[in-house]
Design an enzyme around this catalytic site. Sequence first.
Site, PDB file in Angstrom:
ATOM      1  CG  ASP A 391      78.957  83.988  19.497  1.00  0.00           C
ATOM      2  OD1 ASP A 391      80.140  84.099  19.869  1.00  0.00           O
ATOM      3  OD2 ASP A 391      78.610  83.246  18.561  1.00  0.00           O
TER       4      ASP A 391
HETATM    5  C1  LAN Z   1      85.529  79.531  15.938  1.00  0.00           C
HETATM    6  C2  LAN Z   1      85.093  78.859  17.160  1.00  0.00           C
HETATM    7  C3  LAN Z   1      83.990  79.519  17.894  1.00  0.00           C
HETATM    8  C4  LAN Z   1      83.058  80.288  16.985  1.00  0.00           C
HETATM    9  C5  LAN Z   1      81.710  80.642  17.608  1.00  0.00           C
HETATM   10  C6  LAN Z   1      81.826  81.334  18.958  1.00  0.00           C
HETATM   11  C7  LAN Z   1      80.906  79.363  17.822  1.00  0.00           C
HETATM   12  C8  LAN Z   1      80.929  81.520  16.624  1.00  0.00           C
HETATM   13  O1  LAN Z   1      79.647  81.779  17.109  1.00  0.00           O
HETATM   14  C9  LAN Z   1      81.703  82.742  16.239  1.00  0.00           C
HETATM   15  C10 LAN Z   1      82.988  82.338  15.538  1.00  0.00           C
HETATM   16  C11 LAN Z   1      83.903  81.427  16.390  1.00  0.00           C
HETATM   17  C12 LAN Z   1      84.594  82.287  17.395  1.00  0.00           C
HETATM   18  C13 LAN Z   1      84.986  80.762  15.552  1.00  0.00           C
HETATM   19  C14 LAN Z   1      85.552  81.463  14.380  1.00  0.00           C
HETATM   20  C15 LAN Z   1      86.506  80.649  13.480  1.00  0.00           C
HETATM   21  C16 LAN Z   1      87.404  79.733  14.271  1.00  0.00           C
HETATM   22  C17 LAN Z   1      88.215  80.571  15.235  1.00  0.00           C
HETATM   23  C18 LAN Z   1      86.477  78.770  15.042  1.00  0.00           C
HETATM   24  C19 LAN Z   1      85.577  77.948  14.153  1.00  0.00           C
HETATM   25  C20 LAN Z   1      87.474  77.817  15.643  1.00  0.00           C
HETATM   26  C21 LAN Z   1      88.566  77.643  14.552  1.00  0.00           C
HETATM   27  C22 LAN Z   1      88.353  78.783  13.516  1.00  0.00           C
HETATM   28  C23 LAN Z   1      89.711  79.325  13.032  1.00  0.00           C
HETATM   29  C24 LAN Z   1      89.493  80.411  12.002  1.00  0.00           C
HETATM   30  C25 LAN Z   1      90.557  78.183  12.477  1.00  0.00           C
HETATM   31  C26 LAN Z   1      91.850  78.578  11.868  1.00  0.00           C
HETATM   32  C27 LAN Z   1      91.694  78.779  10.406  1.00  0.00           C
HETATM   33  C28 LAN Z   1      91.758  79.958   9.776  1.00  0.00           C
HETATM   34  C29 LAN Z   1      91.045  80.152   8.498  1.00  0.00           C
HETATM   35  C30 LAN Z   1      92.520  81.125  10.309  1.00  0.00           C
END
Ligand code: LAN
Length: 650
Positions: A391
């Site tokens: 996305d």
């Molecule tokens: C994110 C940040 C961006 C987010 C969007 C692009 C907004 C979404 O549409 C798809 C998923 C995604 C890429 C996403 C997935 C999970 C993340 C990477 C996070 C919320 C930022 C931090 C999180 C990550 C998993 C944190 C570390 C913790 C764990 C459980 C590994």
Amino acid sequence: MSATAEVRTPRSEPVIQRGLEVLASTQDAEGSWYGDYGGPQFLIPIYVAGLHVMGRVPEPAQREGLVAYLRRHQNADGGWGLDVESPSQVFTSVLNYVALRLMGVAEDDPRLRRARQWFLPRGGALASGAWGKIILALLGLYEYRGLQPVPPELWLLPESLPVHPSRLWCHCRMVYLPMSWLYGRKARAPESPLLAALRREIFDGDYAQVDWTAARERVSPTDVYTPRTVWLKAANQLMLGYERVAGKQLRERALGFALEQIRAEDEATHYICIGPINKVLNMVVWHFVNPEGPEVRAHLERLPDYFYEAADGIKMNGYNSSELWDTAFAVQAVVATGASEATRPMLAEAARFIEANQVLEDTREPARFYRHPSKGGWPFSTREHGWPISDCTAEGLKACLALEPLGLNRVPEARLQDAVGLILSMQNKDGGWATYELQRGPQLLEVLNPSDVFSTIMVDISYVECTSACVQALAAWRKHTQRPDARVDEAIARGAAFIRKLQREDGSWVGSWGVCFTYGTWFGVKGLLAAGASPEDPALRRATAFLRSHQRSDGSWSEVVDSCRQGRWVEGKDGHAVNTAWALLTLAAAGEQASDSARRGAQWLRGRQQPDGRWPPEPIAGIFNRTCAIHYDAYLRIFPVWALAVCDKR
Ligand code: LAN
């Protein structure tokens, strides 16, 4: 339909104007919006623990800011939550307690005393969620035999098995990768008087007397969102059995394999790593492999990328930034306002950032390191981070196409075509799009989720948000090229069908990455419309009826993180500008911008703006893995402006 076309919206012009000025004044030199991406409360302690294992402490100014932040976000009951807005958990309470102690706060500090009073009666370290125990084991504050096993040999299983680690969601895979190396080595910080003291402080009893077999099973109810299934327990037994007989040679091979994977991740991301946890853990792995070696140095250099100083102290961001994502949305919002002469410089700068941060090549040996192609994609943050997301690629592409008619897009056609190709390559069999990769395993694997505190971490599955963004981008591309392309048409149709399937009985869609139904429904509706649904489509009618039914008497909408956790609408105390903006964007897209509902929503949103052009702080609007809130700093500056602009249009 309640649209009463006669009612004229009082002009939002001055409100939008002030909002645009705030956006312009907060854009930084590279053209992006860089800001606070905090919220989770398990990042700082993992960082501090990691440094401690390496014999380091944060430098004094940072230490002071981190301590201030942790103190500031201690709950009134003495504990810390999974994120800054959540009730206390043992996992984050024990870890943050340890972090404060490692940063020099005294055992008899009144705050720390209160923390102990909260977590000791709940079982202390022995009752922490799984990840807490892994970090404690690394510090020597917990025994490895008291963990659910994470053997690196899993990587040596046949790749065709559904449980091969390469099939995990990349975030889960990349966190468990260094964990498996550290577990395989039983890596442990050197002993010290401070650690000996901590072993007395975080256990409710004598450390020497702990029953580690029982400890393995133990977890405080405060920390359980995803209960351990019989399947997981069986898998743990199997792995424990293996651990007892594990041969040295196979272990060495597995450790070597894991280390190669770690190196590939480090190099592909310029040592930023996909997220803050594997960033720190990979660095710790290298410390054990080669202390003070080039890998450790490279890691240390990229640590500052994750820290952010805000009014509440210094925090560790959940990603190296959210710049591309925010910038792509900001562009679309500003374009929606009509992109006057005054906003052209801001858009031109943003266009520069978007151009500069498209990923231009695939990673090295993608198949060997289980990477999907990258070329043409956009990441969530920066090109250097390098992991494209479905996305983010879609929003990047949409932003370029929105800039194109203004003559401001800087990404050449061939590279836009690459983005389209990447999006097409990421569509799942079910017609939807997951986050970073194709779905690689059955969703059923979720029954092996060992994290306690998170949900939906095991498999990258199709989401309404990702699917809608990709459908919207492909539709915008189709309009842009005017060239018939059956692959694009088919992808859009399959995407739309998937979105329809996800719609709930009540007309809404659940959001997975934003709070919650207002976010999901915005994507659901926009996706269907982009795919060609007419405003009379019953799915759209049901969606807007759902939103209208949750509008508050003051005209606003309000949802809190519990909406995501409980899977049902949970209202906040006050109206939220971000939720209201998402609801308004949805109503307007579905042709209801002149409805009484939209008019009242817009009126509330206008009235909520402060004289300085900002909207006042409100509860967190971002979420991941159903449970953890994460703060999107720019949302309050982007979405209200966008929504008012869209509602203003006749
Ligand atoms: C994110 C940040 C961006 C987010 C969007 C692009 C907004 C979404 O549409 C798809 C998923 C995604 C890429 C996403 C997935 C999970 C993340 C990477 C996070 C919320 C930022 C931090 C999180 C990550 C998993 C944190 C570390 C913790 C764990 C459980 C590994």
